[in-house]
Design a protein around this motif. Structure first.
Motif, mmCIF file in Angstrom:
data_model
loop_
_atom_site.group_PDB
_atom_site.id
_atom_site.type_symbol
_atom_site.label_atom_id
_atom_site.label_comp_id
_atom_site.label_asym_id
_atom_site.label_seq_id
_atom_site.Cartn_x
_atom_site.Cartn_y
_atom_site.Cartn_z
ATOM 1 N N LYS A 97 23.842 40.071 37.573
ATOM 2 C CA LYS A 97 25.227 39.584 37.493
ATOM 3 C C LYS A 97 26.081 40.178 38.601
ATOM 4 O O LYS A 97 26.791 39.465 39.324
ATOM 5 C CB LYS A 97 25.823 39.943 36.122
ATOM 6 C CG LYS A 97 24.993 39.474 34.950
ATOM 7 C CD LYS A 97 25.613 39.856 33.620
ATOM 8 C CE LYS A 97 25.666 41.352 33.357
ATOM 9 N NZ LYS A 97 24.340 42.005 33.213
ATOM 10 N N THR A 98 26.026 41.514 38.716
ATOM 11 C CA THR A 98 26.837 42.165 39.740
ATOM 12 C C THR A 98 26.386 41.737 41.139
ATOM 13 O O THR A 98 27.202 41.504 42.023
ATOM 14 C CB THR A 98 26.746 43.687 39.580
ATOM 15 O OG1 THR A 98 27.224 44.030 38.289
ATOM 16 C CG2 THR A 98 27.554 44.403 40.632
ATOM 17 N N THR A 99 25.080 41.612 41.294
ATOM 18 C CA THR A 99 24.569 41.164 42.589
ATOM 19 C C THR A 99 25.114 39.775 42.914
ATOM 20 O O THR A 99 25.507 39.495 44.053
ATOM 21 C CB THR A 99 23.032 41.136 42.559
ATOM 22 O OG1 THR A 99 22.578 42.415 42.138
ATOM 23 C CG2 THR A 99 22.462 40.814 43.911
ATOM 24 N N PHE A 103 35.674 45.957 40.183
ATOM 25 C CA PHE A 103 34.322 46.515 40.258
ATOM 26 C C PHE A 103 33.879 47.072 38.917
ATOM 27 O O PHE A 103 34.694 47.566 38.140
ATOM 28 C CB PHE A 103 34.281 47.624 41.308
ATOM 29 C CG PHE A 103 34.472 47.120 42.708
ATOM 30 C CD1 PHE A 103 33.376 46.732 43.462
ATOM 31 C CD2 PHE A 103 35.741 47.016 43.255
ATOM 32 C CE1 PHE A 103 33.545 46.259 44.749
ATOM 33 C CE2 PHE A 103 35.915 46.541 44.545
ATOM 34 C CZ PHE A 103 34.817 46.164 45.297
ATOM 35 N N GLN A 104 32.576 46.993 38.702
ATOM 36 C CA GLN A 104 32.020 47.487 37.443
ATOM 37 C C GLN A 104 32.239 48.993 37.303
ATOM 38 O O GLN A 104 32.722 49.466 36.277
ATOM 39 C CB GLN A 104 30.526 47.164 37.407
ATOM 40 C CG GLN A 104 29.833 47.646 36.164
ATOM 41 C CD GLN A 104 28.380 47.187 36.138
ATOM 42 O OE1 GLN A 104 27.942 46.385 36.956
ATOM 43 N NE2 GLN A 104 27.636 47.694 35.185
ATOM 44 N N ASN A 105 31.890 49.739 38.358
ATOM 45 C CA ASN A 105 32.228 51.166 38.349
ATOM 46 C C ASN A 105 33.485 51.304 39.199
ATOM 47 O O ASN A 105 33.444 51.121 40.395
ATOM 48 C CB ASN A 105 31.085 52.011 38.898
ATOM 49 C CG ASN A 105 30.552 51.458 40.191
ATOM 50 O OD1 ASN A 105 30.856 50.319 40.537
ATOM 51 N ND2 ASN A 105 29.802 52.232 40.913
ATOM 52 N N LEU A 126 35.991 39.365 37.444
ATOM 53 C CA LEU A 126 36.097 40.640 36.735
ATOM 54 C C LEU A 126 34.710 41.111 36.330
ATOM 55 O O LEU A 126 33.985 40.404 35.634
ATOM 56 C CB LEU A 126 36.964 40.478 35.486
ATOM 57 C CG LEU A 126 38.387 39.973 35.705
ATOM 58 C CD1 LEU A 126 39.068 39.692 34.371
ATOM 59 C CD2 LEU A 126 39.196 40.967 36.504
ATOM 60 N N ASP A 127 34.348 42.297 36.785
ATOM 61 C CA ASP A 127 33.022 42.825 36.458
ATOM 62 C C ASP A 127 33.151 43.862 35.342
ATOM 63 O O ASP A 127 33.580 44.981 35.564
ATOM 64 C CB ASP A 127 32.382 43.449 37.712
ATOM 65 C CG ASP A 127 30.871 43.622 37.559
ATOM 66 O OD1 ASP A 127 30.396 43.563 36.411
ATOM 67 O OD2 ASP A 127 30.190 43.809 38.581
ATOM 68 N N GLU A 128 32.810 43.439 34.139
ATOM 69 C CA GLU A 128 32.896 44.276 32.939
ATOM 70 C C GLU A 128 34.257 44.960 32.803
ATOM 71 O O GLU A 128 34.352 46.179 32.831
ATOM 72 C CB GLU A 128 31.759 45.308 32.939
ATOM 73 C CG GLU A 128 30.410 44.624 33.042
ATOM 74 C CD GLU A 128 29.256 45.505 32.650
ATOM 75 O OE1 GLU A 128 29.496 46.563 32.051
ATOM 76 O OE2 GLU A 128 28.107 45.115 32.917
ATOM 77 N N PRO A 129 35.311 44.163 32.632
ATOM 78 C CA PRO A 129 36.663 44.733 32.593
ATOM 79 C C PRO A 129 36.921 45.609 31.375
ATOM 80 O O PRO A 129 37.862 46.394 31.386
ATOM 81 C CB PRO A 129 37.570 43.506 32.580
ATOM 82 C CG PRO A 129 36.731 42.418 32.027
ATOM 83 C CD PRO A 129 35.345 42.699 32.491
#
Ligand SMILES: Nc1ncnc2c1ncn2[C@@H]1O[C@H](COP(=O)(O)OP(=O)(O)OP(=O)(O)O)[C@@H](O)[C@H]1O
Ligand SMILES: [Mg+2]
Lengths: 607, 290
Positions: free
Chosen positions: B52-54, B93-95, B184-187
């Motif tokens: 997903k992030t990729t 970003f996720q992190n 949004l990556d894992e908000p």
């Protein structure tokens, strides 16, 4: 300025009830001892310390302190003032808005340090304690008593609850800390401006005194007293108050700083000292230029001095020097433009391929380019290459400048003060410093400056926010190069000649890449005043202590390590770091918007 | 489940087709097609390491996809992050990747970078437009801080914010670039239930501003509440796409989450089980997105 002292005194009393001081004395007795000790030390400076004039500084006269005695005198006066202020004496309370007792201890240590050093130096150089006279013992004993008394004073802030009974070393370190001063009561603007002016006046005086010290013993004493004195003033909260004021009246403070700087050459009658001033300015200006690259954009440039060299060589070639291979003489403004432009082009040429690298690689490549510049200048000598720079002979005999009929090579009398050649160049360089300060400040406080800081913080996130990383890094690199080139054009004239060996990575004469970087880091990255102060120290200390030239790099390394251990943010903390301290202190306190939050909140880089 | 589908004439904001990303022998994303229409909130779910992030990184130009193309409102995007942002896609970003040593306000101002023009000369010479542009930027940034509820902390350092507020600040910073699509990556990773609820409200409010949203999330309840459409990524491939309820009941999805080959899955597992697996996956979500 006086409002909050009562509470400070009260809190010290309350908080220190459980913590016994390092020397177990009733606090009244301790304070009396500190007062008496510093008074005795002060009296001692009026007596003779030694019998012969062989030791420099004229310490033999009774009734008239000289040389190192003056430093002890100033230190003990400061101690006395802080100690008496602890009694809550009305007119003196403003002296200690932050800590009350730690400044006493610090300044007493300063007195003990400088007096002890003086006594040791006298005995060592003249061969034995017999060379000390009564005054020396009086001052020494006074200083010792003052320190003992100060150690008996209650500490300024309670011990860390997680470690309420630290060991001796921890307790001593703790005794040197102090709480932050509360916000000052607002004074009328003119009074605040007067305070700023007085602050810069004192700064100028101390600085000029340091440059003017005539022998290394005096300079060492000076370093001890100013080092401790400065820390004492900081702990007393005065520096915080002053920086709050300068942040509030930013332009006034800037103007005051420049007026003070302009006054400097008029305080010097000796051309040699004015030359030190001019060289410090060159060094400081280049350091500030490097701060754009390192401090703002976060690009580690280890070959920065090459840009200074490009500017200097360009200016030297068009200066009309008989040894210049071009043999033209540009007017000064055109030479400046040539130098700045040459550096800019050089910066872009080096930056374009290298700025695609990150971190360590960039540092190594710039280091390489810096050396390539020096070697190339050496080789463009007609033998190993075309004759452009006369190789290692460099370009000597650079003529003095004449601006609007004012020959900078001659002494002039201005308002009854003699302005020497170096004084002239100092003032010219000051103009360039002002330009660089302005460029730094304005670019830092703009969209471009924010983008640089964003790249420094996290380049990936910055590009994801729409910042063209490569372009902005190149911009910072080129701007930094251009500023260094600007300084180089003046440097060529100040030093009469340019040679490749002036532009090394590390050497014993300051403007070299390693020292430039050290000035930025030591002073405080991302600030304006940091690199200026850092450069002044890094230039002055080796220049004044030539007897230890061999150990210079070693001492320099040790000093940097100590600094990184105890004050990693540098001497002057970035506004953001200030903010951090400010906030952590405030986390559980309700928002207080009505007070002049702006004083610290809006304080921009380097105020 | 407040206002859903308010897109009468839905045109594609994002149109990714055949996006493939290979790292050496590993194919992290394999031929993924995805469209997001105006006014839509689309969810992207999948087990850990599904890509997903990729996929997000391919959309935003942080990775150059091995194959495939990404178009925003009809124009194909070059794989350069700043040009993607310029075009109108913003992301978080996720992190969390804030500018830790800048203030909250400055972080948002950096987000305005592509929407302002003042160059170095303008800053150095303080040309006429400079003050005005700077002032406008500040006003816009403060509006966004009000919108995300961070206005009171404008002068704080980003690193001193609590976790939940850092996530909000990332959203505010992304919104500052005036995007047409927000990724949004894992908000809500690391948020407590109340904060998650607030984040839902925030995302609806963002959609109501006319910004399409594509959101990666492991919290299935959050996805159910929020999304008009959900795509499921498993081992780099998009296996299902459709309305949230349909996707949730899809046996292939359930199988993927339970780690069984979907051909052999009995197909009678219920959503509850998915959620259980989901919660487990959630608790081990500390990935790196680059
Ligand atoms: N730069 C890279 N180089 C090599 N492999 C990578 C890289 N980035 C991601 N991967 C691999 O690609 C796969 C997909 O990772 P990705 O981070 O996209 O998963 P994800 O779906 O976001 O997972 P999570 O839910 O844990 O965030 C993983 O196997 C990961 O190891
Ligand atoms: Mg991920």
């Amino acid at each position: 300025m006086t409002k909050t002292t009562d509470t400070t005194v009260d809190t010290t009393k309350v908080s220190t009830a459980p913590a016994t001081p390092i020397v177990p004395l009733p606090s009244a007795a301790a304070r009396a001892l500190a007062v008496a000790g510093s008074a005795v030390a002060l009296v001692g400076t009026f007596l003779a310390w030694t019998w012969t004039e062989e030791f420099p500084g004229n310490l033999t006269v009774t009734g008239y302190p000289g040389g190192l005695q003056v430093l002890t005198l100033v230190g003990s006066l400061l101690t006395l003032l802080f100690a008496v202020s602890g009694y809550g004496v009305k007119g003196l309370r403003w002296l200690t808005p932050g800590g009350t007792n730690s400044p006493v201890l610090l300044s007493a240590l300063g007195v003990l340090g400088t007096t002890g050093y003086a006594l040791g130096a006298i005995s060592y150089e003249l061969g034995g304690l017999v060379n000390l006279e009564l005054g020396a013992y009086v001052s020494g004993a006074g200083a010792l008593l003052a320190v003992i008394g100060a150690l008996g004073l209650p500490v300024d802030q309670p011990y860390d609850p997680s470690d309420p009974h630290p060991h001796l070393w921890g307790r001593i370190r703790h005794a040197l800390t102090a709480p932050e001063p509360a916000r000052a009561k607002e004074l009328p603007s003119w009074a605040e401006i007067l305070v700023i002016a007085a602050g810069f006046g004192v700064g100028l005086y101390v600085f000029a005194y340091g440059i003017g010290t005539e022998y290394s013993e005096l300079f060492i004493g000076f370093l001890i007293v100013t080092g401790f004195g400065f820390t004492a003033v900081t702990r007393a909260g005065l520096l915080k108050r002053l920086s709050a004021l300068t942040a509030k009246h930013r332009n006034v403070a800037m103007a005051a700083a420049f007026v003070a700087a302009i006054c400097f050459p008029f305080t010097q009658t000796n051309d040699q000292y004015a030359l030190i001033g001019a060289n410090i300015l060159i060094f400081a200006t280049v350091a500030l230029g490097l701060n754009v690259v390192v401090g703002l954009a976060g690009l580690l440039d280890l070959g920065y001095v090459a840009f200074l060299g490009v500017g200097a060589y360009a200016a030297a070639l068009v200066s009309g020097s008989p040894q210049s291979t071009i043999g033209v003489q540009f007017p000064f403004w055109a030479a400046v433009l040539t130098g700045a432009l040459a550096s800019l082009v050089f910066g872009v040429v080096i930056g374009a391929p290298t700025l695609r690298l990150r971190g360590d690689y960039l540092a190594i490549v710039t280091l390489g380019f810096g050396e390539i510049f020096r070697i190339t200048m050496n080789n463009l000598n007609g033998n190993s290459g075309p004759d452009v720079t006369n190789g290692s002979n460099g370009i000597p005999n650079i003529p003095d400048l004449e601006i609007f009929g004012f020959n900078l090579g001659l002494s002039h009398s201005v308002l009854g003060h003699e302005l020497t050649r170096s004084g002239n160049y100092y003032l010219l360089m000051l103009l360039f410093t002002a330009i660089v300060v302005l460029v730094f400040r304005r670019s830092a406080e703009s969209r471009i400056g924010r983008a640089w800081v964003a790249i420094r913080e996290d380049e990936t996130a910055a590009t994801a926010m729409g910042i063209n990383g490569f372009r902005l890094k190149l911009l910072a690199f080129a701007l930094g190069a251009c500023l260094a080139g600007l300084a180089g054009t003046v440097q060529a004239h100040v030093s009469y000649s340019v040679t490749p060996e002036q532009y090394q990575f590390a050497g014993s004469v300051p403007p070299n890449s390693a020292f430039l970087l050290a000035a930025v880091i030591l002073g405080g990255m991302g600030t304006i005043s940091g690199p200026l102060i850092g450069a002044a120290l890094l230039y002055l200390i080796p220049a004044k202590l030539q007897f230890m030239a061999e150990y210079q790099l070693l001492l320099f390394g040790v000093a940097l390590m100590l600094l990184m251990r105890f004050r990693p943010e540098g001497l002057v903390a970035d506004r953001r770091k200030q903010l951090e301290f400010h906030e952590t202190g405030q986390l559980d306190v309700p928002e207080d918007k009505s007070l002049p939050e702006g004083a610290t909140g809006v304080a921009k880089a380097g105020a | 489940m407040t206002t859903t589908t308010t897109a009468p004439t839905s045109t594609a904001v994002l149109d990714a087709s055949g996006v493939t990303m290979r790292f050496g022998g590993l194919t992290a994303v394999r031929g993924v097609d995805l469209t997001v229409n105006t006014g839509e909130i689309v969810g992207l779910i999948g087990p850990n390491g599904a890509g997903k992030t990729t996929f997000f990184n391919c959309l935003t130009g942080l990775y150059v996809p091995t194959e495939g193309k990404v178009a925003y409102k009809g124009t194909v995007l070059p794989p350069k992050p700043h040009l993607v942002t310029q075009a109108g896609i913003a992301r978080t970003f996720q992190n969390i990747r804030l500018f830790a040593n800048m203030t909250v306000l400055e972080n948002v101002l950096v987000g305005r970078h592509t929407r302002t023009k003042e160059g170095l000369w303008s800053a150095l010479l303080r040309l006429p437009g400079f003050k005005k542009a700077e002032q406008e930027s500040r006003e816009r940034a403060m509006e966004l801080l009000e919108f995300t509820g961070l206005a009171a902390k404008a002068d704080h350092l980003a690193r001193n914010l609590p976790y939940g507020e850092q996530r909000k600040l990332e959203i505010a910073r992304a919104l500052a670039s005036e995007p047409g699509l927000l990724l949004l990556d894992e908000p809500t990773a690391g948020m407590n239930p109340q904060e998650t609820r607030a984040a839902e409200e925030l995302i609806f409010a963002i959609r109501d501003k006319g910004i399409a949203v594509l959101v990666i999330e492991h919290d299935i309840r959050f996805i159910m509440n929020l999304c008009d459409r959900v795509a499921v990524l498993v081992q780099g491939e998009k296996i299902v796409e459709g309305p949230a309820e349909v996707v949730q009941a899809d046996e292939r999805v359930i199988a993927a989450y339970l780690g069984e080959p979907f051909e052999g899955a009995p197909g009678k597992e219920e959503a509850a089980e998915v959620e259980a697996a989901e919660a487990e996956a959630h608790s081990t979500t500390e990935g790196d997105d680059k």
